[in-house]
Design a protein around this motif. Structure first.
Motif, PDB file in Angstrom:
ATOM      1  N   LEU A 120       0.806  -1.279   0.071  1.00  0.00           N
ATOM      2  CA  LEU A 120      -0.003  -0.050   0.235  1.00  0.00           C
ATOM      3  C   LEU A 120       0.928   1.233  -0.019  1.00  0.00           C
ATOM      4  O   LEU A 120       0.715   2.293  -0.639  1.00  0.00           O
ATOM      5  N   GLN A 121       1.820   1.211   0.820  1.00  0.00           N
ATOM      6  CA  GLN A 121       2.908   2.406   0.950  1.00  0.00           C
ATOM      7  C   GLN A 121       3.624   2.670  -0.350  1.00  0.00           C
ATOM      8  O   GLN A 121       3.972   3.854  -0.649  1.00  0.00           O
ATOM      9  N   SER A 122       3.655   1.822  -1.282  1.00  0.00           N
ATOM     10  CA  SER A 122       4.216   2.102  -2.603  1.00  0.00           C
ATOM     11  C   SER A 122       3.346   2.732  -3.629  1.00  0.00           C
ATOM     12  O   SER A 122       3.881   3.126  -4.714  1.00  0.00           O
ATOM     13  N   SER A 123       2.160   2.932  -3.238  1.00  0.00           N
ATOM     14  CA  SER A 123       1.008   3.604  -4.297  1.00  0.00           C
ATOM     15  C   SER A 123       1.299   4.996  -4.294  1.00  0.00           C
ATOM     16  O   SER A 123       1.749   5.729  -3.392  1.00  0.00           O
ATOM     17  N   HIS A 124       1.086   5.497  -5.514  1.00  0.00           N
ATOM     18  CA  HIS A 124       0.895   6.951  -5.801  1.00  0.00           C
ATOM     19  C   HIS A 124       0.222   7.578  -4.858  1.00  0.00           C
ATOM     20  O   HIS A 124       0.670   8.810  -4.249  1.00  0.00           O
ATOM     21  N   ALA A 125      -0.894   7.085  -4.529  1.00  0.00           N
ATOM     22  CA  ALA A 125      -1.882   8.308  -3.521  1.00  0.00           C
ATOM     23  C   ALA A 125      -1.405   8.033  -2.174  1.00  0.00           C
ATOM     24  O   ALA A 125      -1.372   8.949  -1.460  1.00  0.00           O
ATOM     25  N   PHE A 126      -0.856   7.024  -1.594  1.00  0.00           N
ATOM     26  CA  PHE A 126      -0.125   7.075  -0.431  1.00  0.00           C
ATOM     27  C   PHE A 126       0.912   8.109  -0.310  1.00  0.00           C
ATOM     28  O   PHE A 126       1.108   8.820   0.668  1.00  0.00           O
ATOM     29  N   ALA A 127       1.797   8.436  -1.276  1.00  0.00           N
ATOM     30  CA  ALA A 127       2.649   9.427  -1.467  1.00  0.00           C
ATOM     31  C   ALA A 127       2.287  10.863  -1.641  1.00  0.00           C
ATOM     32  O   ALA A 127       2.990  11.732  -1.704  1.00  0.00           O
TER      33      ALA A 127
END
Length: 283
Positions: A106-113
């Protein structure tokens, strides 16, 4: 009822009423996970009515990630500045209250960033229900909870949320979403020399879920465009892979050379949709 009758006249198709299976009223987005659970299939592909396939749907099961987790979710546009209404962007404070920091995946997603408003476009979902019954029950509960849609847009993000809540791995299609255009280069309604189209306008009325060899597997139409005459009267001109492009709510910026032509096989499939549309109008 007439629509159900027409569907059930197709060999191998059956329909059922959710209201006769579940003791509560379900509306709109809520119905999707409940319908998936009620289908009785161990493995299934959900797709919305405004999505069409350019490949055999069975090909979606031929996926290494699906073999590993029993899931394939599809990327939404890498969209920013979509809207300010509740749920238009993921409410990450609410998400973290539910699941904590979340998985590395999940943390690798664009939205998380913070680089996109959303993660998933749930117009298509590939799911092994037998292997993922527990997370899918949680997905259904999230959609039944009236508070959920104040923090995410409809059912889209509830799929990965259900998996995160039970700490079960999930996977996304490895290719990003493309833009599909039905207009020629000089017909764009947006301004600017490298602008290819208006997301809500006539130039990019559809998005494409990508597959192997960077080709479009499915086309997801804007719902408003599907109601009109355009989608099944003309062939799409081409698509922009847009694997790492940043989409904005009004216009999408692409270089003209980014436009790719559809393969002859894909054009043939789309022509069949045009023919079927014409036949339905004559009936």
């Amino acid at each position: 009822m007439e629509s159900r009758r027409q569907l059930e006249n197709i060999d191998g198709v059956f329909t059922f009423s959710l209201s006769k299976i579940y003791p509560m009223r379900l509306h709109g987005f809520q119905m999707k996970p409940f319908a998936m659970l009620a289908s009785g299939f161990a493995e299934l592909i959900w797709f919305d009515a405004d999505l069409i396939f350019l490949v055999n749907p069975r090909d979606l099961f031929d996926n290494r990630d699906y073999d590993e987790t029993g899931t394939v979710l599809f990327h939404d546009r890498t969209l920013v500045e979509w809207g300010t209404e509740a749920g238009a962007s993921i409410d990450w404070s609410w998400v973290h209250d539910l699941i904590g920091r979340g998985s590395d995946y999940l943390q690798s997603s664009h939205a998380f960033a913070g680089e996109a408003s959303n993660i998933v476009d749930s117009s298509a979902v590939v799911m092994h229900m037998g292997r993922n019954l527990l997370p899918m029950l949680v997905v259904a509960q999230l959609n039944h909870d009236p508070d959920t849609y104040a923090h995410v847009w409809g059912d889209k993000e509830t799929f990965w949320l259900g998996f995160e809540l039970v700490r079960k791995p999930w996977t996304m299609n490895q290719w990003g979403m493309s833009g599909v255009t039905f207009l020629r280069r000089n017909d764009s309604e947006c301004s600017g020399p490298t602008t290819w189209g208006n997301v809500q306008g006539a130039d990019l009325p559809a998005c494409g879920h990508m597959g192997a060899l960077n080709t479009v597997q499915m086309i997801h139409f804007s719902e408003s465009k599907l109601r009109g005459p355009a989608p099944f009267t003309t062939q799409p001109v081409g698509y922009v892979p847009a694997l790492d492009k940043l989409w904005h709510a009004t216009c999408v910026q692409f270089e003209a050379d980014d436009l790719k032509e559809f393969r002859l096989s894909q054009i043939g499939v789309f022509q069949r949709y045009i023919d079927l549309h014409a036949e339905s109008k004559e009936a």
